[in-house]
Every structure is written in structure tokens, then in C-alpha cells.
Write an enzyme that holds these catalytic residues in place. Structure first.
Site, short mmCIF file in Angstrom:
data_model
loop_
_atom_site.label_atom_id
_atom_site.label_comp_id
_atom_site.label_asym_id
_atom_site.label_seq_id
_atom_site.Cartn_x
_atom_site.Cartn_y
_atom_site.Cartn_z
N HIS A 72 0.85 -1.19 0.00
CA HIS A 72 0.00 0.00 0.00
C HIS A 72 0.89 1.24 0.00
O HIS A 72 1.70 1.43 0.90
CB HIS A 72 -0.91 0.02 1.23
N PRO A 293 -3.30 0.77 19.10
CA PRO A 293 -3.13 0.26 17.73
C PRO A 293 -3.24 1.31 16.62
O PRO A 293 -2.97 0.98 15.46
CB PRO A 293 -4.25 -0.78 17.60
N LYS A 297 1.62 0.12 15.04
CA LYS A 297 3.03 0.00 15.40
C LYS A 297 3.38 -1.21 16.29
O LYS A 297 4.56 -1.53 16.44
CB LYS A 297 3.49 1.28 16.14
N TYR A 385 4.63 6.62 9.81
CA TYR A 385 3.74 5.50 9.51
C TYR A 385 4.49 4.39 8.76
O TYR A 385 4.29 3.20 9.05
CB TYR A 385 2.54 5.98 8.69
P1 FAD Z 1 2.46 -11.68 21.63
O1 FAD Z 1 1.92 -11.71 20.25
O2 FAD Z 1 1.55 -11.30 22.75
O3 FAD Z 1 3.08 -13.11 21.91
C1 FAD Z 1 3.49 -13.50 23.20
C2 FAD Z 1 3.35 -15.00 23.31
O4 FAD Z 1 3.81 -15.42 24.60
C3 FAD Z 1 1.92 -15.48 23.19
O5 FAD Z 1 1.83 -16.49 22.24
C4 FAD Z 1 1.57 -15.95 24.58
O6 FAD Z 1 0.65 -17.03 24.57
C5 FAD Z 1 2.92 -16.36 25.11
N1 FAD Z 1 3.02 -16.31 26.58
C6 FAD Z 1 2.45 -15.42 27.42
N2 FAD Z 1 2.77 -15.71 28.70
C7 FAD Z 1 3.57 -16.80 28.65
C8 FAD Z 1 4.21 -17.56 29.65
N3 FAD Z 1 4.10 -17.26 30.94
N4 FAD Z 1 4.94 -18.62 29.26
C9 FAD Z 1 5.07 -18.93 27.95
N5 FAD Z 1 4.47 -18.24 26.96
C10 FAD Z 1 3.73 -17.19 27.31
N6 FAD Z 1 -0.93 -4.26 16.79
C11 FAD Z 1 -1.12 -3.58 15.69
O7 FAD Z 1 -0.15 -3.03 15.14
N7 FAD Z 1 -2.39 -3.48 15.15
C12 FAD Z 1 -3.47 -4.11 15.73
O8 FAD Z 1 -4.59 -4.04 15.24
C13 FAD Z 1 -3.29 -4.82 16.90
N8 FAD Z 1 -4.33 -5.42 17.52
C14 FAD Z 1 -4.09 -6.09 18.70
C15 FAD Z 1 -5.16 -6.70 19.36
C16 FAD Z 1 -4.95 -7.38 20.58
C17 FAD Z 1 -6.11 -8.02 21.31
C18 FAD Z 1 -3.63 -7.43 21.13
C19 FAD Z 1 -3.38 -8.14 22.45
C20 FAD Z 1 -2.58 -6.83 20.43
C21 FAD Z 1 -2.80 -6.16 19.23
N9 FAD Z 1 -1.75 -5.55 18.52
C22 FAD Z 1 -1.97 -4.87 17.40
C23 FAD Z 1 -0.41 -5.59 18.98
C24 FAD Z 1 0.39 -6.70 18.27
O9 FAD Z 1 -0.44 -7.78 17.99
C25 FAD Z 1 1.51 -7.05 19.22
O10 FAD Z 1 2.36 -5.92 19.33
C26 FAD Z 1 2.32 -8.27 18.79
O11 FAD Z 1 1.53 -9.43 18.89
C27 FAD Z 1 3.55 -8.41 19.67
O12 FAD Z 1 4.13 -9.66 19.47
P2 FAD Z 1 4.85 -10.41 20.66
O13 FAD Z 1 5.36 -11.68 20.07
O14 FAD Z 1 5.81 -9.49 21.31
O15 FAD Z 1 3.72 -10.69 21.74
C1 DHB Z 2 -5.05 -2.81 11.28
C2 DHB Z 2 -4.90 -2.54 12.61
C3 DHB Z 2 -4.40 -1.33 12.99
O1 DHB Z 2 -4.22 -1.04 14.29
C4 DHB Z 2 -4.05 -0.36 12.05
O2 DHB Z 2 -3.59 0.84 12.48
C5 DHB Z 2 -4.19 -0.64 10.73
C6 DHB Z 2 -4.70 -1.88 10.34
C7 DHB Z 2 -5.61 -4.12 10.88
O3 DHB Z 2 -5.87 -4.96 11.75
O4 DHB Z 2 -5.81 -4.33 9.68
#
Ligand code: FAD
Ligand code: DHB
Length: 390
Positions: A72, A293, A297, A385
């Protein structure tokens, strides 16, 4: 069991770190508390910065993204019935973002780890890091009722906001910075064509709304909702009506609705825990910080942490040099705080704040008018962005 880097958490941060280290001949074991189906069922982010897309390619997991993802070169901001395009490519000298779901990134990483014989232990219970300061750390966990001990040189805490890693750093060492926003996002995934070819971020008197997508027949929409809202109170009809009421009239008329295949509410929060290192434990991704969100980022920030952390481990194991490990927290935090600022700014720009005074509302309107009329303002937005450099 013994390894070089013990990784707690099998989300995108932990899996990507494991994959990058493997390609450099560094051993790791990933401990994930949930089942693989659960991890792969979570619908989260959808926009990848070029830096993350490039990292996935060089880690050998970019092929499907390049085939099925969509580049995009811009997105729209809508305000008072008008839509204005932020020409990301034009404003940044040709940069763009990739629309490809986090769920797909995670699946590609799991497949790559499996193909290369990587060890990812799922359903690992009571995971606990120990001996973080002593130079001989280890992680204990249980699987199917049997206790295990994983010995390692270092532990990477990639276990998200609710994980155990951050909590293992003594409170006297941890400095936490937090801002909780007085609303959440209600998200819907539906097998309908997106309302537009590019994303639309909408500011309206009824609150924020986002039109996003996964592909030509799969749409992702969000509306700002009350913080204590129950998803059960939102029928599909109510969601679509509310979304339409927040879009410019012409856009609302083009919206194709259908049954939702996922519906969930996420709270909005800005959070940073400093430092990201305690002895032999290093935090990365949501374990160390959370952004609202709005600026897309969260996942991208997790990726830049993994970039800095993997480079540091590679330097340690190939050159016996700890410089980058010693600098990891400081280096990663510099970029994290800039993404914090941007995500806070975009959230403040586009949401309805229940407690806002008339003055605050006028300032918000002036900020949007400025953006609509100033290329310099749009350039700053676009630069952030698409992602600041690593
Ligand atoms: P996570 O994806 O949280 O992965 C952590 C992992 O560790 C998980 O699989 C969990 O099960 C595991 N874990 C937790 N505790 C333990 C433990 N004690 N022992 C072993 N394993 C464990 N970002 C965006 O940019 N746009 C979005 O729209 C967006 N929507 C989101 C919606 C939700 C509900 C959430 C929670 C986050 C969202 N985010 C979004 C943020 C983005 O998804 C996260 O920044 C990203 O997932 C970070 O990745 P991570 O691997 O650091 O953490
Ligand atoms: C999506 C989520 C976001 O937080 C964003 O800023 C843009 C796109 C998505 O889930 O597609």
C-alpha cells in the site's frame, strides 16, 4: 535440556528471533504456554513496515507474504465528510507498507521453524526464568504434568504484556510508564470486499473508525467503543450501523456488509517498562511495551526489538563481543519512545475523548485541518507510519 538462547513466548517476537538465530547457527528453544491452534487463531495486526517485511524476507519467510500480501502506497484520513489521501510513497521517497495479517506472519514462522527442525514447545505450563544475575540462567516449565528444566546462556522474554518475564525483574529495578485510554476498539473480520483499495482512518463526532482489510474478499473494520463495553452487546447489524454512521456518506453507501467471522474488543494503552535487560534476561516486543493500535506499530515495534536483539546475540556468539548486548536496552528504547509518541499522537488526533473540553475539541479540529492543508504535516505523519529507520 540445554540451549544457547531460551525464548519464552511463541508469538511473532519469539518465533522471529528463533528463526534469525537458527540461520546464524545459534541454538534456541521456544516455550509457548498456549496451543498452536490458539496462537494461530488470534486476529491482531495487519500492517507491516518495510523494515519488518525485509526482515521476514532475509529470514527466509517472505515468499508467501510477497505473493499474497498487498503493498500500500497510501491511506486515507476522513474528517467532516472529507477524505484526504496520505501519499506514503510520494511523501517518503518511495516507501510503502505491506498489508498482511499477523496471523499469516505467525503461521509462516511456525512452518519455517518446523521445516528447519526448530524446537517450539507448546502448552508449556508454569514457565519460570531463574538465576538471571548469576551467569547460568535456566527456565523451568511443565508439560503434560512432567517438570522440565532448560539451561541456557541467555533468556529472551518474548511473552507479551501478560507474560512472566517482565514480572521476573525486581520492582525496585523496573521503571514503568503507562497511559490508559478511556476507550477500546471493537474489531470485526468479515468475508466481504473492502470498502476501499486502501485503509481509511475516520475521525467523527461519534468516535473513531478504521476500515482495513486482509485481502480482496476479507475485510477488517474497527470502531472506537466504551472501555467497559461487552462484545455480546454488539450484534453484526449494530456494528455495521455504527460503522456506517462514522464514515463519509459516500463511503458508507459503498460499504458491503456480511456476517462477522470474528469479533473482539481490545483496550487501548501506552506502556513502557525500563530497562529491557536484567542480567541475562532481555525483554522484546509486548513483554516490554504496548502501544495503542492507531498507528499500526505494535507488531512493527516487536520486530525492531528483535532486529537489535538478534544482532546483539550474533555479535556475542560470532565475535565474543558483548557491546551490543550491553547497549540493547538503550538502543531499542530510543526507537520505542518515538513509536510511543507517534501512536499517542495518532490516537489523540482521531478519537473522541469523553472528558475533552470544548478547547480540546477545537485543538483536535485545528490539528486535523492543519494535516489536511499542510504537506509538511503529512510528511511527518508518512515518515512515522512507514517506519523510522532501525
Ligand atoms: P504476543 O503476540 O503477545 O506473543 C506473546 C506470546 O507469549 C503469546 O503467544 C503468549 O501465549 C505467550 N506467553 C504469554 N505468557 C507466557 C508464559 N508465561 N509462558 C510462555 N508463553 C507465554 N498491533 C497492531 O499493530 N495493530 C493491531 O490491530 C493490533 N491489535 C491487537 C489486538 C490485541 C487483542 C492485542 C493483544 C494486540 C494487538 N496488537 C496490534 C499488537 C500486536 O499484535 C503485538 O504488538 C504483537 O503481537 C507483539 O508480538 P509479541 O510476540 O511481542 O507478543
Ligand atoms: C489494522 C490494525 C491497525 O491497528 C491499524 O492501524 C491498521 C490496520 C488491521 O488490523 O488491519
Amino acid at each position: 535440556m540445554k540451549t544457547q538462547v531460551g525464548i519464552i513466548g511463541g508469538g511473532p517476537s519469539g518465533l522471529l528471533l528463533s528463526q534469525i538465530l537458527h540461520l546464524k547457527g545459534i541454538q534456541s528453544v521456544v516455550l509457548e504456554q498456549k496451543s498452536r491452534d490458539y496462537v494461530l487463531g488470534r486476529i491482531r495486526a495487519g500492517v507491516l513496515e518495510q523494515g519488518l517485511a525485509d526482515m521476514l524476507r532475509s529470514a527466509g519467510v517472505g515468499d508467501r507474504m510477497d505473493r499474497e500480501g498487498h503493498l500500500h502506497g497510501g491511506f486515507d484520513i476522513a474528517h467532516e465528510g472529507q477524505r484526504m489521501r496520505i501519499d506514503l510513497s510520494g511523501l517518503t521517497g518511495g516507501k510503502s507498507v505491506m498489508v498482511y495479517g499477523q496471523t499469516e506472519v505467525t503461521l509462516d514462522l511456525y512452518n519455517a521453524r518446523d521445516e528447519m527442525g526448530g524446537i517450539v514447545v507448546d502448552n508449556a505450563q508454569n514457565v519460570m526464568p531463574h538465576n538471571l544475575k548469576a551467569g547460568t540462567p535456566y527456565v523451568t516449565y511443565e508439560k503434560e504434568g512432567v517438570s522440565h528444566r532448560l539451561e541456557c546462556d541467555f533468556i529472551a522474554g518474548c511473552d507479551g504484556f501478560h507474560g512472566v518475564s517482565r514480572q521476573s525483574i525486581p520492582e525496585t529495578v523496573r521503571q514503568e510508564y503507562e497511559k490508559v485510554y478511556p476507550f477500546g476498539w471493537l474489531g470485526v473480520l468479515s468475508e466481504t470486499p473492502p470498502v476501499s483499495d486502501e485503509l481509511i482512518y475516520n475521525h467523527s463526532d461519534r468516535g473513531f473508525a478504521l476500515c482495513s482489510m486482509r485481502n480482496k474478499s476479507l475485510s477488517r473494520y474497527y470502531v472506537q467503543c466504551d472501555i467497559d463495553e461487552d462484545v455480546e452487546n454488539w450484534s453484526d447489524d449494530r456494528f455495521w450501523e455504527e460503522l456506517k454512521s462514522r464514515l463519509p456518506t459516500e463511503t458508507a453507501a459503498q460499504l458491503i456488509t456480511g456476517p462477522s467471522i470474528e469479533k473482539s474488543i481490545a483496550p487501548l494503552r501506552s506502556f513502557v517498562s525500563e530497562p529491557l535487560r536484567y542480567g541475562r534476561l532481555f525483554l522484546a516486543g509486548d513483554a516490554g511495551h504496548i502501544v495503542p493500535p492507531t498507528g499500526a506499530k505494535g507488531l512493527n515495534l516487536a520486530a525492531s526489538d528483535i532486529y537489535y536483539l538478534s544482532e546483539a546475540f550474533i555479535q556475542y556468539y560470532t565475535e565474543q563481543n558483548e557491546t551490543r548486548l550491553n547497549e540493547y536496552s538503550q538502543t531499542a528504547l530510543k526507537r520505542i519512545w518515538k513509536a510511543m509518541r507517534f501512536s499517542w499522537w495518532m490516537t489523540t488526533l482521531l478519537h473522541r475523548f469523553p472528558e475533552n473540553s470544548d478547547f480540546d475539541a477545537r485543538i483536535q479540529k485545528a490539528e486535523l485541518d492543519y494535516l489536511f492543508n499542510s504537506e509538511v504535516a503529512r510528511k511527518a505523519l508518512a515518515e512515522n507510519y512507514v517506519g523510522l529507520p532501525y
